[in-house]
Design a protein around this motif. Sequence first.
Motif, PDB file in Angstrom:
ATOM      1  N   GLU A  24      37.069   5.063-119.686  1.00 54.64           N
ATOM      2  CA  GLU A  24      37.982   6.109-120.147  1.00 54.64           C
ATOM      3  C   GLU A  24      39.447   5.693-120.031  1.00 54.64           C
ATOM      4  O   GLU A  24      40.331   6.411-120.496  1.00 54.64           O
ATOM      5  CB  GLU A  24      37.748   7.392-119.352  1.00 54.64           C
ATOM      6  N   GLU A  25      39.689   4.558-119.379  1.00 51.70           N
ATOM      7  CA  GLU A  25      41.043   4.044-119.143  1.00 51.70           C
ATOM      8  C   GLU A  25      41.959   5.097-118.528  1.00 51.70           C
ATOM      9  O   GLU A  25      43.076   5.352-118.980  1.00 51.70           O
ATOM     10  CB  GLU A  25      41.654   3.479-120.425  1.00 51.70           C
ATOM     11  N   ARG A  26      41.458   5.726-117.460  1.00 50.44           N
ATOM     12  CA  ARG A  26      42.248   6.721-116.730  1.00 50.44           C
ATOM     13  C   ARG A  26      41.672   6.890-115.326  1.00 50.44           C
ATOM     14  O   ARG A  26      40.554   6.455-115.038  1.00 50.44           O
ATOM     15  CB  ARG A  26      42.290   8.057-117.459  1.00 50.44           C
ATOM     16  N   TRP A  27      42.440   7.524-114.457  1.00 50.74           N
ATOM     17  CA  TRP A  27      41.995   7.835-113.103  1.00 50.74           C
ATOM     18  C   TRP A  27      41.249   9.155-113.122  1.00 50.74           C
ATOM     19  O   TRP A  27      41.701  10.109-113.755  1.00 50.74           O
ATOM     20  CB  TRP A  27      43.200   7.936-112.169  1.00 50.74           C
ATOM     21  N   ILE A  28      40.094   9.218-112.448  1.00 48.50           N
ATOM     22  CA  ILE A  28      39.330  10.461-112.366  1.00 48.50           C
ATOM     23  C   ILE A  28      39.111  10.832-110.900  1.00 48.50           C
ATOM     24  O   ILE A  28      39.040   9.965-110.033  1.00 48.50           O
ATOM     25  CB  ILE A  28      37.980  10.365-113.130  1.00 48.50           C
ATOM     26  N   GLU A  29      39.022  12.130-110.633  1.00 45.12           N
ATOM     27  CA  GLU A  29      38.879  12.620-109.269  1.00 45.12           C
ATOM     28  C   GLU A  29      37.552  12.188-108.657  1.00 45.12           C
ATOM     29  O   GLU A  29      36.522  12.165-109.337  1.00 45.12           O
ATOM     30  CB  GLU A  29      38.968  14.144-109.236  1.00 45.12           C
ATOM     31  N   ALA A  30      37.605  11.871-107.374  1.00 43.46           N
ATOM     32  CA  ALA A  30      36.403  11.477-106.631  1.00 43.46           C
ATOM     33  C   ALA A  30      36.607  11.843-105.167  1.00 43.46           C
ATOM     34  O   ALA A  30      37.674  12.329-104.782  1.00 43.46           O
ATOM     35  CB  ALA A  30      36.159   9.972-106.785  1.00 43.46           C
ATOM     36  N   GLU A  31      35.573  11.601-104.365  1.00 39.83           N
ATOM     37  CA  GLU A  31      35.666  11.827-102.920  1.00 39.83           C
ATOM     38  C   GLU A  31      34.927  10.711-102.214  1.00 39.83           C
ATOM     39  O   GLU A  31      33.834  10.308-102.626  1.00 39.83           O
ATOM     40  CB  GLU A  31      35.051  13.175-102.549  1.00 39.83           C
ATOM     41  N   ILE A  32      35.517  10.205-101.138  1.00 36.76           N
ATOM     42  CA  ILE A  32      34.897   9.139-100.358  1.00 36.76           C
ATOM     43  C   ILE A  32      33.705   9.707 -99.587  1.00 36.76           C
ATOM     44  O   ILE A  32      33.831  10.725 -98.899  1.00 36.76           O
ATOM     45  CB  ILE A  32      35.909   8.526 -99.354  1.00 36.76           C
ATOM     46  N   ILE A  33      32.562   9.057 -99.712  1.00 37.54           N
ATOM     47  CA  ILE A  33      31.388   9.424 -98.918  1.00 37.54           C
ATOM     48  C   ILE A  33      31.351   8.550 -97.671  1.00 37.54           C
ATOM     49  O   ILE A  33      31.211   9.047 -96.560  1.00 37.54           O
ATOM     50  CB  ILE A  33      30.081   9.263 -99.725  1.00 37.54           C
ATOM     51  N   ALA A  34      31.496   7.234 -97.858  1.00 39.60           N
ATOM     52  CA  ALA A  34      31.468   6.309 -96.719  1.00 39.60           C
ATOM     53  C   ALA A  34      31.935   4.930 -97.145  1.00 39.60           C
ATOM     54  O   ALA A  34      31.914   4.590 -98.327  1.00 39.60           O
ATOM     55  CB  ALA A  34      30.043   6.203 -96.163  1.00 39.60           C
TER      56      ALA A  34
END
Length: 163
Positions: A24-34
Amino acid sequence: HVEQEMLRLPFAAGEPCELWSSSEERWIEAEIIAMEAGSTPVRQYKVQCLGDPLVVQASMLRRCFPEGSQVRVYQGVTEGFCHARVAGPSEAFRPNQAQQSRNAPDGPLDYHVMVPILKASREKATVPSFLLRLERQLLGTRGCTADKKWKKTLAAKIGVKRP
């Protein structure tokens, strides 16, 4: 001499972040699991992003500071880290913006963003993300003298035993 913006703390479980999507050539939201233990010297993380967890290299992640987050902003050697709150959405950080084309796309190397904050003194500022830490990232670090009581109180509230 290493510039401050070149240093990145490891991500912590539960920390919000953004993942570079090549498709997508963009930053997308995420969350660190480990953090993932790997057989290579490249640091990898398991992240939750748009469905199934993914394992990605740290170089594909950047910190994000959601609006309303309690943060600490580094104010220099005399003041250290001081309380603040994220006051709005982040925007692109381009230290050499005058030298870049206005149409240059963001890419996986733009790890930092400019974050609007509201300091405890009610002063508004916009600072680069490498000067910020989420409150929970500071429990194990040394800050300015005025912050020691705050750290002790926070540690007691969440059950962390300090030496």
